[in-house]
Design a protein around this motif. Structure first.
Motif, mmCIF file in Angstrom:
data_model
loop_
_atom_site.group_PDB
_atom_site.id
_atom_site.type_symbol
_atom_site.label_atom_id
_atom_site.label_comp_id
_atom_site.label_asym_id
_atom_site.label_seq_id
_atom_site.Cartn_x
_atom_site.Cartn_y
_atom_site.Cartn_z
ATOM 1 N N GLN A 175 0.800 -1.214 0.000
ATOM 2 C CA GLN A 175 0.000 0.000 0.000
ATOM 3 C C GLN A 175 0.841 1.276 0.000
ATOM 4 N N THR A 176 2.162 1.125 0.114
ATOM 5 C CA THR A 176 3.045 2.286 0.148
ATOM 6 C C THR A 176 3.304 2.786 -1.268
ATOM 7 N N PRO A 177 3.145 4.080 -1.496
ATOM 8 C CA PRO A 177 3.422 4.633 -2.835
ATOM 9 C C PRO A 177 4.885 4.424 -3.243
ATOM 10 N N ASP A 178 5.110 4.235 -4.548
ATOM 11 C CA ASP A 178 6.459 4.000 -5.058
ATOM 12 C C ASP A 178 7.445 5.091 -4.639
ATOM 13 N N GLU A 179 6.987 6.325 -4.583
ATOM 14 C CA GLU A 179 7.870 7.434 -4.196
ATOM 15 C C GLU A 179 8.428 7.222 -2.787
ATOM 16 N N ASP A 180 7.564 6.789 -1.867
ATOM 17 C CA ASP A 180 8.007 6.527 -0.491
ATOM 18 C C ASP A 180 8.894 5.285 -0.420
ATOM 19 N N LEU A 181 8.544 4.262 -1.210
ATOM 20 C CA LEU A 181 9.379 3.056 -1.257
ATOM 21 C C LEU A 181 10.771 3.386 -1.773
ATOM 22 N N LEU A 182 10.833 4.230 -2.794
ATOM 23 C CA LEU A 182 12.124 4.589 -3.384
ATOM 24 C C LEU A 182 13.008 5.325 -2.380
ATOM 25 N N LYS A 183 12.424 6.215 -1.604
ATOM 26 C CA LYS A 183 13.197 6.923 -0.573
ATOM 27 C C LYS A 183 13.755 5.933 0.448
ATOM 28 N N ALA A 184 12.900 5.011 0.892
ATOM 29 C CA ALA A 184 13.334 4.015 1.885
ATOM 30 C C ALA A 184 14.360 3.055 1.287
ATOM 31 N N LEU A 185 14.174 2.682 0.030
ATOM 32 C CA LEU A 185 15.126 1.812 -0.668
ATOM 33 C C LEU A 185 16.488 2.486 -0.762
ATOM 34 N N ASP A 186 16.496 3.760 -1.148
ATOM 35 C CA ASP A 186 17.762 4.499 -1.244
ATOM 36 C C ASP A 186 18.463 4.560 0.104
ATOM 37 N N TRP A 187 17.691 4.778 1.177
ATOM 38 C CA TRP A 187 18.296 4.818 2.503
ATOM 39 C C TRP A 187 18.861 3.450 2.880
ATOM 40 N N HIS B 16 15.138 -9.261 -11.170
ATOM 41 C CA HIS B 16 13.774 -9.440 -11.687
ATOM 42 C C HIS B 16 12.885 -10.011 -10.599
ATOM 43 N N PRO B 17 11.663 -9.587 -10.460
ATOM 44 C CA PRO B 17 11.048 -8.538 -11.271
ATOM 45 C C PRO B 17 11.652 -7.170 -10.942
ATOM 46 N N ASN B 18 11.837 -6.392 -11.975
ATOM 47 C CA ASN B 18 12.474 -5.087 -11.853
ATOM 48 C C ASN B 18 11.428 -4.036 -11.478
ATOM 49 N N THR B 19 11.002 -4.086 -10.220
ATOM 50 C CA THR B 19 10.045 -3.095 -9.717
ATOM 51 C C THR B 19 10.599 -2.489 -8.434
ATOM 52 N N ILE B 20 10.142 -1.302 -8.134
ATOM 53 C CA ILE B 20 10.569 -0.646 -6.897
ATOM 54 C C ILE B 20 10.144 -1.490 -5.694
ATOM 55 N N PHE C 298 20.696 -6.474 10.772
ATOM 56 C CA PHE C 298 20.803 -5.637 11.967
ATOM 57 C C PHE C 298 19.728 -5.859 13.033
ATOM 58 N N LYS C 299 18.805 -6.802 12.827
ATOM 59 C CA LYS C 299 17.714 -6.959 13.813
ATOM 60 C C LYS C 299 18.222 -7.380 15.182
ATOM 61 N N ASN C 300 19.294 -8.131 15.237
ATOM 62 C CA ASN C 300 19.832 -8.553 16.538
ATOM 63 C C ASN C 300 20.598 -7.424 17.224
ATOM 64 N N LYS C 301 20.720 -6.283 16.527
ATOM 65 C CA LYS C 301 21.349 -5.098 17.111
ATOM 66 C C LYS C 301 20.312 -4.006 17.345
ATOM 67 N N GLY C 302 19.020 -4.370 17.247
ATOM 68 C CA GLY C 302 17.955 -3.432 17.548
ATOM 69 C C GLY C 302 17.231 -2.835 16.345
ATOM 70 N N ALA C 303 17.623 -3.203 15.132
ATOM 71 C CA ALA C 303 16.953 -2.659 13.948
ATOM 72 C C ALA C 303 15.515 -3.159 13.865
ATOM 73 N N THR C 304 14.670 -2.362 13.259
ATOM 74 C CA THR C 304 13.272 -2.734 13.081
ATOM 75 C C THR C 304 12.924 -2.794 11.600
ATOM 76 N N CYS C 305 11.769 -3.346 11.327
ATOM 77 C CA CYS C 305 11.217 -3.395 9.968
ATOM 78 C C CYS C 305 10.176 -2.292 9.877
ATOM 79 N N TYR C 306 10.627 -1.069 9.821
ATOM 80 C CA TYR C 306 9.694 0.052 9.821
ATOM 81 C C TYR C 306 9.792 0.862 8.529
ATOM 82 N N PHE C 307 10.966 1.418 8.258
ATOM 83 C CA PHE C 307 11.211 2.187 7.039
ATOM 84 C C PHE C 307 10.132 3.249 6.811
ATOM 85 N N ASN C 308 9.862 4.005 7.871
ATOM 86 C CA ASN C 308 8.889 5.095 7.812
ATOM 87 C C ASN C 308 7.517 4.601 7.336
ATOM 88 N N SER C 309 7.104 3.474 7.868
ATOM 89 C CA SER C 309 5.816 2.819 7.552
ATOM 90 C C SER C 309 5.751 2.233 6.153
#
Length: 118
Positions: free
Chosen positions: A36-48, A68-72, A87-98
């Motif tokens: 449900q996340t727009p590609d623009e937001d996914l791209l920002k999180a992917l770049d980070w 492949h598949p070559n999608t964002i 990094f999850k064992n060092k405290g990282a989360t699966c959030y990426f700004n929602s």
């Protein structure tokens, strides 16, 4: 529902959980892009994730197993999971700004393997 039926359902749920834990050595989970996340937001999180986040994004490059598949969405899913597993064992989360969610369904496909770390 009768109490006997409740007990049967409870037992079945517990057996199912035990089978999941013993089959894979514990619960396995992956971090993937939320559809449900727009590609623009996914791209920002992917770049980070591939930059400052420190994910290994080499497998989503051209001619690599997860290109492949070559999608964002698909590239973000691979990068999010790589970061999360690394990094999850060092405290990282699966959030990426929602932009991401946890799943118990292995997103691997063809020769693209999404790793999971206990």
């Amino acid at each position: 529902m009768s109490s006997a039926l409740h007990r049967i359902l409870l037992v079945l749920c517990l057996v199912s959980l035990l089978l999941q834990m013993t089959a894979g050595g514990g619960f396995r989970e992956w971090c993937i892009a939320d559809e449900q996340t727009p590609d623009e937001d996914l791209l920002k999180a992917l770049d980070w994730a591939c930059g400052k986040g420190g994910a290994d994004c080499s497998k989503i490059q051209v001619n690599q197993p997860c290109y492949h598949p070559n999608t964002i969405k698909d590239h973000a899913s691979y990068a999010f999971n790589n970061y999360y597993q690394k990094f999850k064992n060092k405290g990282a989360t699966c959030y990426f700004n929602s932009a991401a969610i946890i799943t118990d369904l292995d997103p691997s496909h063809n020769s693209c393997k999404f790793e999971t770390v206990p």
